[in-house]
Design a protein around this motif. Sequence first.
Motif, short mmCIF file in Angstrom:
data_model
loop_
_atom_site.label_atom_id
_atom_site.label_comp_id
_atom_site.label_asym_id
_atom_site.label_seq_id
_atom_site.Cartn_x
_atom_site.Cartn_y
_atom_site.Cartn_z
N ASP A 69 20.36 52.32 -16.01
CA ASP A 69 21.41 51.94 -16.82
C ASP A 69 21.27 51.53 -18.15
OD1 ASP A 69 23.50 53.11 -14.80
OD2 ASP A 69 22.95 51.17 -13.80
N SER A 70 20.43 50.48 -18.28
CA SER A 70 19.98 49.82 -19.32
C SER A 70 19.27 50.81 -20.48
CB SER A 70 18.96 48.61 -19.17
OG SER A 70 18.73 47.91 -20.46
N ALA A 71 18.50 51.57 -19.81
CA ALA A 71 17.80 52.51 -20.84
C ALA A 71 18.70 53.61 -21.61
CB ALA A 71 16.62 53.28 -20.13
N ILE A 72 19.75 54.04 -20.57
CA ILE A 72 20.69 54.64 -21.28
C ILE A 72 21.64 54.24 -22.33
CG2 ILE A 72 22.93 56.33 -20.54
CD1 ILE A 72 21.67 56.78 -17.72
N PHE A 73 22.18 53.00 -21.78
CA PHE A 73 22.80 51.98 -22.78
C PHE A 73 22.03 51.95 -24.27
CE2 PHE A 73 24.54 48.27 -24.72
CZ PHE A 73 25.75 48.38 -24.29
N VAL A 114 28.34 40.08 -22.10
CA VAL A 114 28.52 39.76 -23.46
C VAL A 114 27.16 39.36 -24.07
CG1 VAL A 114 29.28 37.87 -25.30
CG2 VAL A 114 30.84 38.57 -23.36
N GLU A 115 26.24 38.88 -23.38
CA GLU A 115 24.90 38.41 -23.88
C GLU A 115 24.00 39.63 -23.97
OE1 GLU A 115 23.68 35.49 -20.84
OE2 GLU A 115 24.68 33.85 -22.13
N TYR A 116 24.10 40.72 -23.02
CA TYR A 116 23.44 41.89 -22.89
C TYR A 116 23.72 42.57 -24.00
CZ TYR A 116 21.67 46.24 -21.77
OH TYR A 116 20.98 47.63 -21.90
N GLY A 149 34.88 47.31 -21.83
CA GLY A 149 34.88 46.79 -20.46
C GLY A 149 34.04 45.50 -20.28
N VAL A 150 33.95 44.85 -21.09
CA VAL A 150 32.92 43.63 -21.39
C VAL A 150 33.71 42.50 -20.67
CG1 VAL A 150 31.72 42.04 -22.79
CG2 VAL A 150 31.86 44.37 -23.53
N GLU A 151 33.32 42.22 -19.33
CA GLU A 151 33.99 41.47 -18.65
C GLU A 151 33.54 39.98 -17.99
OE1 GLU A 151 35.32 43.66 -15.46
OE2 GLU A 151 36.82 45.00 -16.65
N THR A 152 32.04 40.05 -18.25
CA THR A 152 31.32 38.66 -17.83
C THR A 152 30.46 38.17 -19.07
OG1 THR A 152 29.59 39.94 -17.16
CG2 THR A 152 31.24 39.60 -15.50
N ASP A 183 31.71 53.74 -22.70
CA ASP A 183 32.77 53.65 -21.58
C ASP A 183 32.16 52.67 -20.72
OD1 ASP A 183 34.85 54.94 -20.15
OD2 ASP A 183 33.25 54.80 -18.63
N LYS A 184 33.18 52.02 -20.13
CA LYS A 184 33.04 50.81 -19.29
C LYS A 184 31.99 50.96 -18.08
CE LYS A 184 35.49 47.80 -16.29
NZ LYS A 184 34.66 47.87 -14.82
N SER A 185 31.99 52.22 -17.61
CA SER A 185 31.02 52.70 -16.53
C SER A 185 29.47 52.58 -17.04
CB SER A 185 31.51 54.24 -16.10
OG SER A 185 30.98 54.92 -17.30
N PHE A 186 29.19 52.58 -18.30
CA PHE A 186 27.78 52.37 -18.81
C PHE A 186 27.45 51.07 -19.06
CE2 PHE A 186 28.39 56.78 -19.61
CZ PHE A 186 27.42 57.39 -19.51
N VAL A 187 28.52 50.03 -19.28
CA VAL A 187 28.37 48.53 -19.55
C VAL A 187 28.11 47.94 -18.20
CG1 VAL A 187 29.54 46.55 -20.41
CG2 VAL A 187 29.87 48.70 -21.56
N ASP A 188 28.94 48.28 -17.16
CA ASP A 188 29.01 47.71 -15.82
C ASP A 188 27.76 47.34 -15.29
OD1 ASP A 188 31.68 47.49 -15.68
OD2 ASP A 188 31.83 49.39 -14.42
N ASN A 189 26.53 48.17 -15.31
CA ASN A 189 25.24 47.86 -14.63
C ASN A 189 24.18 47.49 -15.40
OD1 ASN A 189 26.40 47.57 -11.92
ND2 ASN A 189 26.65 49.87 -12.01
N ALA A 190 24.58 47.79 -16.88
CA ALA A 190 23.39 47.79 -17.66
C ALA A 190 22.63 46.51 -17.85
CB ALA A 190 23.92 48.03 -19.38
#
Length: 572
Positions: free
Chosen positions: A509-513, A538-540, A531-534, A496-503
């Motif tokens: 957030d990154s650890a969960i992702f 993409v790089e992450y 929700g890949v918006e920036t 979900d986008k909510s996990f991607v936003d701040n990863a």
Amino acid sequence: MKENNFETNSTFSPSTNLPDVRFLELIESLSKVAVQGYNRHREVIYWNKASTFLYGYTQTEALGKKLEDLIIPPSMKKDVIEAHKNWLEHNIPIPSSELTLQNIKGQPVPVFSSHVLLKTRGDEFEMFCLDIDISEQVSVRKALEKMVSYDPITNCLNRYSIELVINELITSSIKDFSLLFIDIDRFKDVNDVFGYESGDELLLKVSERLSTPLEKTDYIARFSADEFIVILSSEPSSNHEKLTQLLIDSFNSPLKLHDQLIFTSISVGICRFPNDGKSVRTLLQCAETAMYDAKENGRSQFRIYNKAMSDRSHFQIEISQYLRESLIHEEFHLVYQPIYCAKSEKIVACEALLRWDSNANKNNTTPNTFIPIAEKVGLMIPIGNLIFHMALKELKKWRSNGINDVRMLINISGKQLLQKEFFSQLSELLEIYELIPSDIGLELTEHALIEADDELLKNLSLLQVQGVDIAIDDFGTGYSSLSYLNKLPVNTLKIDKSFVDNAPYRNKDSAIFEAIVDVAHKLDLLVIAEGVETTQHVEYCKSKNVDMLQGYSYSKPLSSQKLESFLLPSKS
């Protein structure tokens, strides 16, 4: 009903100076009629066997005693003495009527009572009371009244009765009261899992628990299948919220049904008279609206009615009506958001997304608003069927134009999956549009998969074997558990986008992702990041070995024509 509310008159006045022998013979022959004779001082002078049977006093015990000391209840004594006096002094006869007298044990005895006055000598009179036992009739009448007024499962008032109570309160001198509209959360699950007998027992247990803290001046009713009404009029209205929370908290402990402990909860809507309404219908509507607001906000809580709730409810009704009209005229279309391979950055799939035609969408309502309304009012099955036809029709056109390696992903609601004909219809549609199973993917919510029974999982597994891609959509917004993934027929996980936003920016957030991606890959699942918006997103995602990317950084949802022009050059 007052006991001296008489209906008919009956007076016997023979001209003889002695009691009529024929009259005495007559009353002696009435073996089932209790007859008591008494003088002007109301002292018993005659007592037949039927009187002994009905009231328990023997003739010896009764003779010489005053009638009011034998069979007249204390609450009636004053009226009986006054009626007797008016008969003797003002010639106002005592009418025949239904009365509730009492026996030797003080127990109530319902009778139909008639009175006869006999003139004996000079100004002397003797009076006779003829009582017919109507216990059976009264019992039947009460049973019928109970059937009309009370719910047979819970013994609470029923809908008809509580509406009468509310109306009486409205027209009385009471200044205010609170009306609670209570719904048992997920009551259907109990019926489905344990059977209707357990469901009925649960209703009884719930009614008992709801009744416990109520005062005598409060009311409780079973309003419909799993809904109750409680009227609070005893406490100051400022305490009603505390009492409502007490009712909700009382369900923190389980209920015992057939040696099983069942946890349940209630959602409650509160409205107040006269602030929220001055009619039965308005008050019930307001409380029900507040109850649904409580349910939509998580259940097991209460909401106090306010006008904004009604505005929202009216909006939902309006939207649902427009949706129904648009279904008839097929005033919907699809847009398609490309999904890219993270390594090759080529489009490998497209998600079909529903849009409402602008000419029919009078409120410019977004999918995030109208789709939940469609779910709520039961329109997602016909809408879902329409989506399938439109998506597969478009996919056939792509294949005809040489676009062969882009899969179509279609969102499926839980209610669609539960339709017995879903899987056979899917096979028929693939045949109609000359497609193969591997051409499509189904996106399902976590909730739909977790709630699926063995038969449903078996059918999904068959689709998976045939080549249909099964994806869990919006992973992380439902049960958010990785433990069940290996038990489900799933190919793909959409984070979900909510996990991607701040990863990319927050360690937690990154650890969960990372954990989601790692476990998914170990289970041989593909991972799509939504929700890949920036550029950072993409790089992450690429650095964490996400397989596919979807979001505005690559492309917003496109019309069919734009998507085809986007894809066709790479096919030339």
